[in-house]
Design a protein around this motif. Structure first.
Motif, PDB file in Angstrom:
ATOM      1  N   TRP A 102       0.853  -1.183   0.000  1.00 45.41           N
ATOM      2  CA  TRP A 102       0.000   0.000   0.000  1.00 45.41           C
ATOM      3  C   TRP A 102       0.894   1.239   0.000  1.00 45.41           C
ATOM      4  CZ3 TRP A 102      -1.246  -4.416   2.613  1.00 45.41           C
ATOM      5  CH2 TRP A 102      -2.512  -4.961   2.365  1.00 45.41           C
ATOM      6  N   ARG A 153       2.203   0.343   4.184  1.00 46.14           N
ATOM      7  CA  ARG A 153       1.911  -0.995   4.723  1.00 46.14           C
ATOM      8  C   ARG A 153       2.310  -2.069   3.713  1.00 46.14           C
ATOM      9  NH1 ARG A 153      -3.021   1.399   5.886  1.00 46.14           N
ATOM     10  NH2 ARG A 153      -4.106   0.083   4.361  1.00 46.14           N
ATOM     11  N   SER A 181       1.887  -6.478   3.187  1.00 41.24           N
ATOM     12  CA  SER A 181       1.337  -7.763   3.633  1.00 41.24           C
ATOM     13  C   SER A 181       2.035  -8.873   2.857  1.00 41.24           C
ATOM     14  CB  SER A 181      -0.177  -7.818   3.393  1.00 41.24           C
ATOM     15  OG  SER A 181      -0.685  -9.114   3.710  1.00 41.24           O
ATOM     16  N   PRO A 194      -0.683  -6.986   7.986  1.00 39.73           N
ATOM     17  CA  PRO A 194       0.133  -5.889   7.434  1.00 39.73           C
ATOM     18  C   PRO A 194       1.126  -5.351   8.460  1.00 39.73           C
ATOM     19  CG  PRO A 194      -2.187  -5.572   6.919  1.00 39.73           C
ATOM     20  CD  PRO A 194      -2.114  -6.675   7.941  1.00 39.73           C
ATOM     21  N   PHE A 195       2.295  -4.922   7.974  1.00 40.99           N
ATOM     22  CA  PHE A 195       3.312  -4.318   8.839  1.00 40.99           C
ATOM     23  C   PHE A 195       3.885  -3.106   8.126  1.00 40.99           C
ATOM     24  CE2 PHE A 195       4.987  -7.819   6.375  1.00 40.99           C
ATOM     25  CZ  PHE A 195       6.131  -7.319   5.792  1.00 40.99           C
ATOM     26  N   GLN A 196       4.624  -2.286   8.882  1.00 40.32           N
ATOM     27  CA  GLN A 196       5.082  -0.979   8.385  1.00 40.32           C
ATOM     28  C   GLN A 196       6.586  -1.008   8.111  1.00 40.32           C
ATOM     29  OE1 GLN A 196       5.163   2.540  11.086  1.00 40.32           O
ATOM     30  NE2 GLN A 196       3.699   3.433   9.658  1.00 40.32           N
TER      31      GLN A 196
END
Length: 249
Positions: free
Chosen positions: A170, A180, A182, A192-194
């Motif tokens: 994203w 984000r 995934s 999802p992670f940053q």
């Protein structure tokens, strides 16, 4: 009582030619800054002063009234040159504040618009890079490239993205900041992670917000030259911090 000799930057013994020359120089400089209400007020004082001491009979009457006023400490000649420089710097500083405010508005628009989603992105490359979190112990991050995006991952979660893996990304629509990721095939699951870089819209969001407030004050008309210069200096420092966060975190 207003000292129009001081307003025009001439001495009490200035000739008519010197007064006219000083008036024309002041008017030319201030008209370039006429969009600022403070400069408009200053220009009005210059016009009023020349209307009095630039007229021989009015000047004689004004000198009589001025002589009856309590004596004021004489300002050194360089005072007026320094004041002119302040107004020149203030114009540059205000333009810088306007530019910084525009950048903050761009960040805000980039954050507010819907994210651009890239599903089924294949990780084309993944290689380690150094992140200067501390001079004595720099961290290792991973630079990841896909067909449409590029981002960095902290070493703690670098194992979640591997070369050849299919992920979903994203990304902001204007600046292209990845917020984000995934990775369904990750051992930690598809949550999802940053990555690095997205924190400017996360934990560090107060930094661009503070920059917008400072730049907004410095771009608003009617302030003193010192305010414009000081806000531009603070805004410049906040901009450097914002770029560091954006690039390194």
């Amino acid at each position: 009582m207003q000292n129009y000799y001081r307003v025009l930057g001439v001495s009490l013994t200035a000739t008519a030619g010197q007064i006219e020359q000083a008036y024309l120089a002041q008017r030319t400089r201030l008209r370039r800054l006429a969009a600022d209400p403070a400069m408009q007020a200053r220009l009005a004082e210059v016009e009023a002063g020349y209307g009095i001491i630039g007229h021989p009979r009015r000047r004689m009457a004004y000198d009589v009234l001025l002589a009856q006023q309590p004596a004021e400490a004489a300002l050194p000649p360089h005072h007026y040159a320094a004041e002119a420089r302040w107004y020149h710097y203030a114009r540059i500083a205000r333009s810088l504040n306007v530019a910084l405010l525009a950048c903050c508005l761009l960040l805000g628009l980039d954050w507010a618009l819907p994210l651009r989603q890239y599903a089924h992105e294949t990780v084309q490359s993944r290689f380690p890079v150094s992140v200067p979190s501390a001079l004595s112990a720099p961290e290792v991050a991973y630079r990841v490239h896909t067909a449409h995006t590029s981002f960095r991952l902290p070493s703690a979660i670098g194992h979640r993205v591997r070369t050849g893996q299919t992920i979903t990304v994203w990304q902001t629509p204007i600046l292209g900041i990845v917020l984000r990721i995934s990775a369904p095939a990750s051992p930690d699951g598809p949550a999802p992670f940053q990555p690095y870089g997205g924190t400017i819209y996360g934990v560090f969001f107060l930094l661009p917000l503070l920059l917008a407030v400072v730049a907004g004050v410095g771009a608003w008309p009617g302030h003193s030259p010192e305010t414009y210069v000081n806000t531009a200096a603070v805004g410049g420092l906040l901009t450097i911090l914002t770029l560091v966060v954006l690039l390194c975190f």
